[in-house]
Design a protein around this motif. Structure first.
Motif, short mmCIF file in Angstrom:
data_model
loop_
_atom_site.label_atom_id
_atom_site.label_comp_id
_atom_site.label_asym_id
_atom_site.label_seq_id
_atom_site.Cartn_x
_atom_site.Cartn_y
_atom_site.Cartn_z
N VAL A 46 4.17 6.49 22.84
CA VAL A 46 4.34 7.04 24.16
C VAL A 46 4.99 8.33 24.35
O VAL A 46 4.27 9.13 25.25
CB VAL A 46 5.24 5.96 25.32
CG1 VAL A 46 5.53 6.64 26.40
CG2 VAL A 46 4.57 4.57 25.13
N ALA A 47 6.07 8.56 23.59
CA ALA A 47 6.57 9.81 23.78
C ALA A 47 5.92 11.16 22.76
O ALA A 47 6.25 12.15 23.25
CB ALA A 47 8.06 9.84 23.45
N ALA A 48 5.12 10.74 21.92
CA ALA A 48 4.50 11.86 21.30
C ALA A 48 3.89 12.98 22.01
O ALA A 48 3.09 12.41 22.97
CB ALA A 48 3.73 11.35 20.33
N PRO A 49 4.08 14.12 21.61
CA PRO A 49 3.12 15.17 22.42
C PRO A 49 1.78 15.07 22.22
O PRO A 49 1.47 14.78 21.07
CB PRO A 49 3.89 16.32 21.94
CG PRO A 49 4.56 16.19 20.55
CD PRO A 49 4.96 14.52 20.76
N ARG A 89 -2.73 19.80 24.04
CA ARG A 89 -3.89 20.00 24.92
C ARG A 89 -3.71 21.71 25.23
O ARG A 89 -3.04 22.40 25.53
CB ARG A 89 -3.90 19.35 26.38
CG ARG A 89 -2.29 19.31 26.98
CD ARG A 89 -2.24 18.76 28.15
NE ARG A 89 -1.50 17.70 28.56
CZ ARG A 89 -0.20 17.37 27.82
NH1 ARG A 89 0.31 18.51 27.19
NH2 ARG A 89 0.38 16.34 27.95
N VAL A 121 -2.01 22.59 39.80
CA VAL A 121 -2.05 21.97 38.46
C VAL A 121 -1.63 20.60 38.37
O VAL A 121 -0.61 20.32 38.82
CB VAL A 121 -1.32 22.80 37.09
CG1 VAL A 121 -2.04 24.23 36.89
CG2 VAL A 121 0.03 23.03 37.44
N ALA A 122 -2.31 19.55 37.41
CA ALA A 122 -1.77 18.38 37.48
C ALA A 122 -0.66 18.49 36.29
O ALA A 122 -0.63 19.13 35.50
CB ALA A 122 -2.79 17.41 36.81
N ASP A 123 0.56 17.75 36.67
CA ASP A 123 1.73 17.65 35.85
C ASP A 123 2.05 16.23 35.91
O ASP A 123 3.00 15.58 36.34
CB ASP A 123 2.82 18.56 36.49
CG ASP A 123 4.05 18.51 35.55
OD1 ASP A 123 3.92 18.17 34.62
OD2 ASP A 123 5.25 18.96 36.19
N GLY A 124 1.46 15.42 34.82
CA GLY A 124 1.29 14.10 34.70
C GLY A 124 1.13 13.47 35.95
O GLY A 124 0.07 13.55 36.67
N TRP A 125 1.94 12.61 36.75
CA TRP A 125 1.58 11.85 37.86
C TRP A 125 1.65 12.86 39.06
O TRP A 125 1.45 12.50 40.18
CB TRP A 125 2.57 10.74 38.15
CG TRP A 125 4.02 11.32 37.98
CD1 TRP A 125 4.78 11.43 36.75
CD2 TRP A 125 4.79 11.85 38.98
NE1 TRP A 125 6.27 11.94 37.10
CE2 TRP A 125 6.02 12.29 38.38
CE3 TRP A 125 4.70 12.08 40.29
CZ2 TRP A 125 7.06 12.88 39.15
CZ3 TRP A 125 5.71 12.54 40.95
CH2 TRP A 125 6.94 13.01 40.43
N TYR A 126 2.12 13.99 38.83
CA TYR A 126 2.60 15.01 39.93
C TYR A 126 1.57 16.13 39.91
O TYR A 126 1.01 16.65 39.07
CB TYR A 126 4.00 15.42 39.56
CG TYR A 126 4.69 16.30 40.34
CD1 TYR A 126 5.23 15.90 41.78
CD2 TYR A 126 4.97 17.80 40.29
CE1 TYR A 126 5.76 16.78 42.66
CE2 TYR A 126 5.42 18.19 40.93
CZ TYR A 126 6.05 17.94 42.08
OH TYR A 126 6.80 18.81 43.11
N THR A 151 1.31 20.10 41.12
CA THR A 151 2.21 21.18 41.34
C THR A 151 1.45 22.19 41.41
O THR A 151 0.36 22.35 41.25
CB THR A 151 3.41 21.02 40.58
OG1 THR A 151 4.19 22.13 40.93
CG2 THR A 151 2.88 21.45 39.12
N ARG A 152 2.08 23.37 42.06
CA ARG A 152 1.54 24.81 42.20
C ARG A 152 2.07 25.55 41.06
O ARG A 152 3.32 25.74 41.09
CB ARG A 152 1.87 25.18 43.53
CG ARG A 152 1.05 26.60 43.80
CD ARG A 152 1.48 27.18 45.07
NE ARG A 152 0.52 26.35 46.13
CZ ARG A 152 0.15 27.10 47.02
NH1 ARG A 152 0.36 28.09 47.74
NH2 ARG A 152 -0.40 26.18 47.99
N GLN A 173 2.78 28.97 39.41
CA GLN A 173 2.80 30.36 39.67
C GLN A 173 3.27 31.33 38.62
O GLN A 173 4.29 31.25 38.03
CB GLN A 173 4.00 30.54 40.88
CG GLN A 173 3.67 29.77 42.19
CD GLN A 173 4.47 29.93 43.13
OE1 GLN A 173 5.79 30.16 43.20
NE2 GLN A 173 4.02 30.28 44.18
#
Lengths: 526, 157
Positions: free
Chosen positions: B35-38, B41, B70-75, B77-78, B80
């Motif tokens: 789960v934690a492994a990077p 991408r 941009v997608a940041d996981g479940w989130y 965000t913008r 900049q």
């Protein structure tokens, strides 16, 4: 045989053996002459207890998401009864832990307590030092303010320099494609789950080994009888802890330092600085240019820690007395001194070109925010919207700009901000950007109202203090060339002085009294 | 048939228990690691509009903020990104404002005509070359083109 204690104690002892437990925990024989220097470990246990309890309190309110973390921490300090003290205790408690770890390590080094058979416990202690620092580092990301964000960016980039696995560690720390939501949850889990679990295991091991081997005691055998830890040494421990508790509450009474502005990856006027206990490392990084940077960020800290770990094997003489161990103690003292000097240098460093004063447009904007009904009709104590205060603005810059242009739009981020060159709007936007970055507005020397007029009528064409238009001449130093009367004439009607002047006459737009004040203000620009 | 030595049986069982506990531990650790492994991408680079060519001052580089959802996981965000645009010969130059040392944002300082990093004292000249301080590389240059229809500078980011 009757046993001491009341019926409840006896009932418990029959079933749980609490008397044995007390013997295991407290009846520790101490060498004669054990005294005040051996209270540093208990101070750390006290600090740990404070951090656990206040940390649980904070976790009741904290939300680890980029859009709520700052607000939830802000709410803890302003909206929760006792919240300011709670966060203050956790903040200053972290500093107490760092100082207490340093003192504890210095005590062990000067007493030579790491000598055989205590090498293993010394290594456990050095690991605990790293755990304490990791707590500090992961903890100050959590408020998601500017300091948090940039400290995290720098930390992740430092880890990237580690040989071979650097990139892997960096992406493990970062979680997602950029420092963001996934980084915050990762560091939160580390701070409140992984590190506390590790701490409990390591502290238990540290105490077990300490009890198994007994404490090292004074460097030479002292006359007198061995004594139990409880109660006489326990009283010493409690005395020191009590004094520090009073100091801690005193520091925390007014809370932690205020939050910095919310994290803003695009901000260019922020000066990132780490927490004080990382300032030494921060300063060290400046001395290694180009490809040598890994020396400052990884090699030197790594060598220092390796030296510490190996101390029991480096310092192997028979005597624990300091006078027989001068080389080791000399190196240790010099290292501590260098760390102190680096910390001081780091604390003094403020890049001058970024700590600029407010320019005339920003000052005019501050005056409008304080006095203009367009702002004050909604923002203020007991109004529908919060007062506008430095460092208390959590909206992103484009939201603010859109809101200033059209305050009725509730969620300006939903559409592009309309273009504007209305001078008042520009001034308010400029001042909000300043306030958002946490800068308190300068005191009003009685010229703010004039500056509102200067911004409104002059800066569209003229440059003053680096802001404004470029169609007319730069007026930043106009007082050197013209007196107030001459300026007044030009403002009323420039064609009187110069027939082909492009500048419009302002005599019919501004009252005569205001023109006099504007002229006096410009005459003072020299 | 000889009866097995009870000591052999005990040590075999002890090994079995050790192996079982080890297996459970390894399984749990593997799950957390998974789960934690990077995940690597490669960020996808696109052409993005930065500013109009008419907005560039002649005497200094101009900063432009390129916003992007941009997608940041479940989130969502913008992001900049700040780039510095400048004229270069007949064309244009775009420099990423991220310091090559440890990733802080550099500023253009009009007084010294340098890009200065507020963190560890790095300084770059107008072309992004390192002049002073710890940065190991120049500021990153981004590919630039001008959209002939709109006269807008586009940057590949």
């Amino acid at each position: 045989m009757t046993r001491p204690g009341g019926p409840i104690a006896r009932w418990l002892d029959d079933r749980a053996g609490i008397r044995d437990l007390k013997r295991v925990l407290l009846d520790e024989p101490l060498p004669a002459g054990t005294a005040w220097w051996f209270t540093t470990g208990s101070v750390l246990l006290f600090g740990l207890a404070v951090q656990i309890v206040t940390g649980i309190g904070l976790a009741l309110f904290y939300a680890p998401t980029p859009d709520h973390a700052w607000d939830s921490v802000s709410y803890i300090t302003t909206g929760v009864l006792g919240g300011r003290l709670l966060r203050g205790l956790h903040y200053w408690g972290a500093s107490l832990m760092v100082v207490a770890v340093a003192v504890h390590i210095a005590r062990v080094v000067f007493f030579g307590s790491y000598r055989k058979p205590r090498e293993l416990n010394w290594i456990v202690g050095i690991i605990l030092l790293h755990v304490v620092l990791a707590f500090g580092l992961t903890g100050y990301l959590l408020p998601w303010d500017q300091r948090a964000y940039w400290a995290t960016v720098v930390t992740i980039n430092i880890s990237r320099q580690a040989p071979v696995i650097g990139d892997w560690i960096a992406s493990l720390l970062q979680g997602g494609g950029q420092v963001g939501a996934l980084t915050l949850t990762r560091w939160y889990a580390t701070h409140v789950l992984i590190l506390p679990a590790l701490t409990v295991v390591l502290v238990a091991l540290h105490l077990y080994l300490m009890r198994r081997q007994g404490i090292s005691g004074p460097v030479t055998t002292q006359p007198g009888r061995s004594e139990m830890f409880f109660p006489s040494q326990a009283v010493r421990d409690l005395t020191v802890v009590g004094i520090l508790a009073v100091v801690l509450v005193g520091l925390a009474w007014r809370g932690a330092p205020p939050l910095e502005p919310p994290a803003d990856p695009a901000s260019s006027d922020y000066i990132p600085r780490p927490e004080w206990y990382f300032l030494g490392l921060f300063q060290l990084l400046k001395y290694f240019p180009g490809r040598w940077e890994v020396v400052g960020s990884i090699v030197i800290p790594g060598l220092v820690m390796t030296w510490l770990v190996l101390l029991p094997w480096i310092d192997r003489g028979r005597s624990r007395e300091p006078r027989h161990r001068r080389p080791v103690l000399g190196v240790f003292t010099a290292g501590a001194f260098i760390a102190g000097v680096l910390t001081l240098l780091g604390a003094m460093d403020r890049p001058a070109h970024l700590v600029a004063g407010w320019n005339v447009r920003e000052r005019a904007g501050a005056a409008l925010i304080e006095a203009d009904t367009r702002c004050t009709s909604c923002h203020g104590p007991d109004r529908v919207a919060n007062p506008i205060r430095p460092g208390r603005i959590s909206r992103p810059p484009d939201w603010l700009n859109a809101h200033v242009v059209d305050p009725i739009v509730i969620a300006p981020g939903l559409r592009e901000a309309p273009e504007t060159n209305q001078p008042d709007t520009l001034a308010i936007q400029a001042a909000l950007a300043r306030l958002r970055s946490g800068a308190p507005p300068p005191a009003d020397p009685g010229t703010r109202q004039v500056e509102v007029l200067v911004n409104r009528f002059c800066l569209n064409c003229h440059l003053v203090e680096g802001v404004g238009g470029k169609d007319g001449p730069d007026l930043s130093m106009i007082g050197l060339k013209l007196g107030a009367d001459q300026i007044e004439m030009r403002v009323i009607d420039p064609k009187v002085v110069q027939a082909d002047a492009m500048m419009p006459a302002l005599g019919d737009k501004i009252s005569a009294e205001d023109i006099k004040r504007i002229a006096a203000w410009f005459a003072a620009r020299k | 048939m000889s009866t097995p030595d009870p000591r052999d049986r005990r040590s075999a069982l002890a090994r079995l228990v050790t192996a079982g506990v080890g297996l459970i531990g390894a399984g749990l650790a593997g799950l957390v690691g998974l789960v934690a492994a990077p995940r690597s991408r490669a960020p996808e680079r696109r052409w993005r509009t930065a500013a109009s060519i008419f907005d560039l001052p002649a005497d200094r580089p101009a900063s432009a903020v390129i916003s992007d959802r941009v997608a940041d996981g479940w989130y969502e965000t913008r992001s900049q990104t700040v780039v510095y645009l400048d004229k270069e010969g007949d064309g244009y130059r775009a420099l990423l404002s991220t310091c090559s040392h440890l990733g802080c944002k550099v500023n253009w300082d009009d007084g010294t005509k340098q890009f200065r990093c507020p963190c560890h004292g790095g300084a770059y000249d107008r072309e992004g070359r390192v002049i002073a301080g710890p940065p190991p590389r120049p500021l990153e240059r981004l590919p630039v083109r001008v959209n002939p229809q709109t006269s807008e500078i586009e940057v590949q980011l």
